[in-house]
Motif scaffolding. Sequence first.
Motif, PDB file in Angstrom:
ATOM      1  N   PHE A   1       1.506   9.009  -6.084  1.00 34.66           N
ATOM      2  CA  PHE A   1       1.742  10.406  -5.732  1.00 34.66           C
ATOM      3  C   PHE A   1       2.819  11.023  -6.631  1.00 34.66           C
ATOM      4  O   PHE A   1       2.646  12.129  -7.158  1.00 34.66           O
ATOM      5  N   ALA A   2       3.920  10.295  -6.825  1.00 37.25           N
ATOM      6  CA  ALA A   2       5.010  10.807  -7.659  1.00 37.25           C
ATOM      7  C   ALA A   2       4.551  11.018  -9.105  1.00 37.25           C
ATOM      8  O   ALA A   2       4.857  12.050  -9.723  1.00 37.25           O
TER       9      ALA A   2
ATOM     10  N   TYR B   1       0.840  -1.210   0.000  1.00 38.31           N
ATOM     11  CA  TYR B   1       0.000   0.000   0.000  1.00 38.31           C
ATOM     12  C   TYR B   1       0.872   1.256   0.000  1.00 38.31           C
ATOM     13  O   TYR B   1       0.615   2.196  -0.751  1.00 38.31           O
ATOM     14  N   GLY B   2       1.916   1.256   0.805  1.00 35.76           N
ATOM     15  CA  GLY B   2       2.823   2.399   0.859  1.00 35.76           C
ATOM     16  C   GLY B   2       3.550   2.625  -0.457  1.00 35.76           C
ATOM     17  O   GLY B   2       3.670   3.760  -0.923  1.00 35.76           O
ATOM     18  N   ILE B   3       4.032   1.536  -1.061  1.00 39.28           N
ATOM     19  CA  ILE B   3       4.720   1.649  -2.353  1.00 39.28           C
ATOM     20  C   ILE B   3       3.756   2.189  -3.413  1.00 39.28           C
ATOM     21  O   ILE B   3       4.089   3.092  -4.183  1.00 39.28           O
ATOM     22  N   THR B   4       2.553   1.633  -3.432  1.00 38.41           N
ATOM     23  CA  THR B   4       1.551   2.055  -4.411  1.00 38.41           C
ATOM     24  C   THR B   4       1.206   3.535  -4.254  1.00 38.41           C
ATOM     25  O   THR B   4       1.137   4.278  -5.236  1.00 38.41           O
ATOM     26  N   LEU B   5       1.003   3.965  -3.013  1.00 33.49           N
ATOM     27  CA  LEU B   5       0.700   5.377  -2.764  1.00 33.49           C
ATOM     28  C   LEU B   5       1.854   6.272  -3.200  1.00 33.49           C
ATOM     29  O   LEU B   5       1.636   7.328  -3.798  1.00 33.49           O
ATOM     30  N   GLY B   6       3.079   5.853  -2.896  1.00 29.05           N
ATOM     31  CA  GLY B   6       4.259   6.641  -3.267  1.00 29.05           C
ATOM     32  C   GLY B   6       4.387   6.789  -4.772  1.00 29.05           C
ATOM     33  O   GLY B   6       4.627   7.890  -5.280  1.00 29.05           O
ATOM     34  N   VAL B   7       4.204   5.682  -5.504  1.00 30.71           N
ATOM     35  CA  VAL B   7       4.286   5.722  -6.960  1.00 30.71           C
ATOM     36  C   VAL B   7       3.169   6.593  -7.530  1.00 30.71           C
ATOM     37  O   VAL B   7       3.403   7.445  -8.407  1.00 30.71           O
TER      38      VAL B   7
ATOM     39  N   SER C   1       7.300  -5.897  -2.000  1.00 35.54           N
ATOM     40  CA  SER C   1       6.705  -5.691  -0.674  1.00 35.54           C
ATOM     41  C   SER C   1       6.919  -6.913   0.207  1.00 35.54           C
ATOM     42  O   SER C   1       7.179  -6.777   1.408  1.00 35.54           O
TER      43      SER C   1
END
Length: 127
Positions: free
Chosen positions: A73-74, A65-71, A109
């Motif tokens: 957002f970027a 979830y964190g990786i997905t949100l970061g990608v 992940s």
Amino acid sequence: MIAKESKLYSILHGTCPACHEGKVFVSSHSYASIHFTEMHEKCSVCRQAYEPEPGFFQGAMYVSYGITLGVAFAISIVMVLFFNASLWLVMGIITFLMFALLPVIFRSSRMIWLNMFISYKPRLSRN
Ligand SMILES: [Zn+2]
């Protein structure tokens, strides 16, 4: 060049978090097979169990979830600021990339989650 002792080495190479030698996943890389989720039960070198307890990888969903949100957002920032893209185009690109990157995000992940709980033990490796 990443040092073998580094957790990043294990994460990027998909190797056992304990010895950094045995492969965690059955297929060689994320897009090698439709069965990209299949994992070995134990390390072939040091016999470290890859699922120490039932449900262990539920926590990897938070990493994913964190990786997905970061990608997302970027991509949103780059598309809006540099290309003046519409909201629908940004959403479309993010949706496409999330499907395309699914194997990579899934495996990374799990590797990050494994490396958070299993530390490197150099004496277990062959060299
Ligand atoms: Zn191992």
